[in-house]
Scaffold this active site. Structure first.
Site, short mmCIF file in Angstrom:
data_model
loop_
_atom_site.label_atom_id
_atom_site.label_comp_id
_atom_site.label_asym_id
_atom_site.label_seq_id
_atom_site.Cartn_x
_atom_site.Cartn_y
_atom_site.Cartn_z
N SER A 185 27.76 46.26 38.11
CA SER A 185 27.84 44.89 38.62
C SER A 185 26.52 44.36 39.18
O SER A 185 26.40 43.16 39.43
CB SER A 185 28.93 44.79 39.70
OG SER A 185 30.21 44.98 39.12
N HIS B 170 41.30 38.22 41.53
CA HIS B 170 40.66 37.50 42.63
C HIS B 170 41.09 36.04 42.71
O HIS B 170 40.51 35.26 43.48
CB HIS B 170 39.14 37.55 42.47
CG HIS B 170 38.56 38.93 42.56
ND1 HIS B 170 38.36 39.73 41.46
CD2 HIS B 170 38.17 39.67 43.65
CE1 HIS B 170 37.84 40.90 41.85
NE2 HIS B 170 37.72 40.88 43.16
N CYS C 257 33.64 39.86 40.86
CA CYS C 257 34.76 39.63 39.94
C CYS C 257 34.30 39.83 38.49
O CYS C 257 33.41 39.13 38.00
CB CYS C 257 35.32 38.22 40.13
SG CYS C 257 36.59 37.79 38.93
#
Length: 610
Positions: free
Chosen positions: A321, A363, A376
């Site tokens: 991420s 989310h 996310c």
């Protein structure tokens, strides 16, 4: 019948006398000609050879340049070492002499003789053949007492490299070792027994560190005994080098990492200077200087944690991420509104495949800022597919990924930014849409090094410049490119990182004495496995199947910016594993909070989001 000789009238034949005179004349001519050739025509050459027979030349070895840290602490120095050499011309019985040396050194005769045979091809009979380069002083004293019985042997004194800085600098400094045949053939300056840099800065800065040898003229008698020596040319020591690295900081960060396998990069974003570059596990580079045993080499080579690997530049990992910092910049460049909201239900379906978000329940509605704060995945799946792999590829390369950073260390990896042409060359297959989704969240084929991530985050802070990471304090800052971000885009991403450290997945970094921004990342090593309705936990997985843990961060205090990148192999989640390590690194960096500290100003252009 009786023959009578007339003695008074007899005359010998004249041809014999002429022949004798010719022979005498020829011999005289040959003698004169040879005398002229030796004394006049070749006289100067023979005089020089006679002088050389009276004089021998000894090399005076130069000391290798010292390497110091930014505060002057010595990290690489020279210590005296004693070797044993053999001069063939003065040795009466080479085999017996080598056998005696083998007894002294506890070395098999065959091994010693093989080394001798290898070396004699490259030295003259009156030049020393180095049999051993480093002996303990106790052995030197014992041999010295017996040298008179073994003509041709002599003790030689040289300098030996030593690294007092500890294992924490092994991957940066590298090491020196005796030059091999290939290196000797490639460099006319080198001679048998010379040591050269094999790894790290010792290898890269070889020409600057090695210095230049001097020369002694040694007068000898007919038995080869030294009568005196004259220094013809003094040695020139190698250049001393000072690093940007802080030795104390390096050691403390290594202590923070402890037994973990990974790396930490601390970089000044404005200059590219590295404050720390730590890799664990490490090794003792002093082992290589005196010659590594086969047992020790096997242990190092076969260690599953690869202690010889500089993980900051030679290991590549999926960025997870942390890659979303780059993807957010692409979205902004392509006109995606930061306020655009995408509904995350926990997964999306593409064909017959399900691409899950890390949070099973999703989310809900997320915009660009909350996508960074909460990391996310669905947000990046949706917009990544819309961008397409071609735009992702081009933008990532413009941000410095897929290419070396240019650091002055050998064997730096380029990482990998996948593309359609790359996959066609590698597999012969076309690119699939699902692969774009994986790349969008820093998975799939995507690979980066921790140092590449440090230069990228630094560019977000310094106005968009991709700086060359610097190890030498004397090197001027060097810009190698610019990331395709507007000032507004950089400010937006930096603010997203600040909020992530304040309220999001990197909140472990939050502190009162500095402004901190961060982005966590968890890089899958194997495909996600489910245990019933839940994802398999890290402690339920085999070590080498566990996720890698990332955190990319920056800190600002008293007007100074620093970038801190932490990458831990097989440690689990970025926030749970890498985050606490980064927190401790900032504790080390910021030490004690000054009295009256009220907090630094926020980076220019930041926009607070409530």
């Amino acid at each position: 019948m009786k023959i009578q000789l007339d003695h008074e009238g007899y005359q010998p034949p004249k041809s014999g006398l002429v022949l004798l005179q010719c022979l005498v004349g020829a011999l005289f001519f040959i003698f004169v000609t040879r005398f002229w050739y030796l004394q006049i025509h070749k006289g100067e050459d023979f005089a020089r050879q006679a002088q050389n027979n009276r004089l021998r030349y000894e090399r005076v070895y130069a000391s290798r340049g010292l390497i110091r840290d930014v505060n002057g602490e010595v990290l690489a120095e020279n210590r005296p070492a004693f070797g044993l050499a053999l001069i063939r011309e003065d040795c009466r019985d080479i085999s017996a002499t080598l056998a005696q040396v083998g007894l002294w050194l506890d070395m098999p005769f065959d091994q010693l003789f093989a080394r001798y045979q290898q070396d004699i091809r490259k030295v003259k009979p009156f030049e020393p053949v180095l049999l051993i380069s480093d002996m303990p002083f106790e052995l030197v004293a014992r041999i010295e007492a017996e040298l008179m019985r073994w003509p041709g042997l002599e003790i030689v004194t040289r300098s030996k490299r030593h690294y007092p800085g500890g294992n924490e600098f092994a991957h940066i400094l590298g090491y020196v070792a005796e030059a091999n045949e290939k290196e000797l053939a490639a460099d006319a300056y080198l001679s048998l027994g010379d040591t050269v840099g094999k790894q790290g800065l010792e290898y890269v800065l070889e020409q600057r560190l090695r210095g230049r040898k001097g020369k002694y003229s040694v007068e000898v008698d007919v038995l080869g005994r030294s009568l005196g020596k004259t220094l013809d040319e003094g040695p020139q020591n190698g250049e001393n080098v000072q690093l940007c690295l802080d030795a104390e900081l390096q050691r403390k960060i290594a202590g923070v990492l402890g037994e973990a396998t990974g790396s930490v990069v601390v970089m000044e974003p404005g200059t590219g200077r590295l404050r720390a570059l730590v890799t664990t596990p490490s090794y003792d580079n002093n082992l290589f200087v005196g010659g590594l045993s086969s047992k020790t080499w096997t242990e190092l080579r076969d260690n599953p944690h690869h202690p010889l690997q500089n993980r900051a530049i030679q290991s590549v990992y999926p960025p997870g991420s942390v890659w979303k910092l780059m993807m957010a910049g692409l979205f902004l460049k392509e006109g995606v509104s930061p306020s655009l909201r995408i509904n995350c239900t926990g997964a999306i379906t593409l064909g017959n495949r399900v691409f899950r978000c890390w949070r099973k329940i999703g989310h809900a509605g997320v915009d660009m800022t909350s996508s960074l704060m909460q990391s996310c995945d669905v947000y990046y799946y949706v917009l990544g597919e819309k961008m397409g792999i071609d735009r992702i590829d081009a933008f990532a390369r413009a941000c410095g990924f897929g290419a070396p950073t240019g650091i002055d260390l050998p064997y730096e990896k380029s990482g990998l930014v996948p593309s359609r042409p790359w996959k066609r060359r590698r597999t012969g297959e076309a690119w699939y849409r699902g692969e774009t989704l994986n790349v969008s969240i820093g998975q799939g084929y995507t690979l980066v090094t921790p140092l590449q991530m440090a230069t990228f985050v630094s560019a977000l802070l310094n106005g968009g410049k991709l700086m060359k990471p610097l190890l030498l304090a004397t090197d001027a800052p060097e810009t190698r490119g610019e990331i395709p971000y507007t000032d507004q885009a950089r400010a937006f991403v930096l603010e997203g990182m600040r909020l992530t450290a304040e309220q999001g997945t990197a909140r472990v970094l939050r502190r009162n004495d500095a402004v901190i921004g961060g982005k966590t990342g968890t890089a899958q090593v194997v495909r996600i496995r489910m245990v019933g309705e839940r994802r398999q936990r890290t402690d339920e997985m085999a070590y080498f199947e566990r996720d890698h843990a990332w955190i990319a961060s920056w800190g600002r205090r008293n007007g100074e910016d620093l970038v801190v990148i932490v990458m831990l192999e097989h440690a689990g989640g970025g926030s749970s594993a890498a985050g606490p390590v980064a927190r401790k690194v900032y504790d080390v960096l910021y030490n004690v909070t000054p009295a009256g500290f009220v907090g630094p100003p926020e980076p220019a252009g930041f926009r607070r989001v409530s």
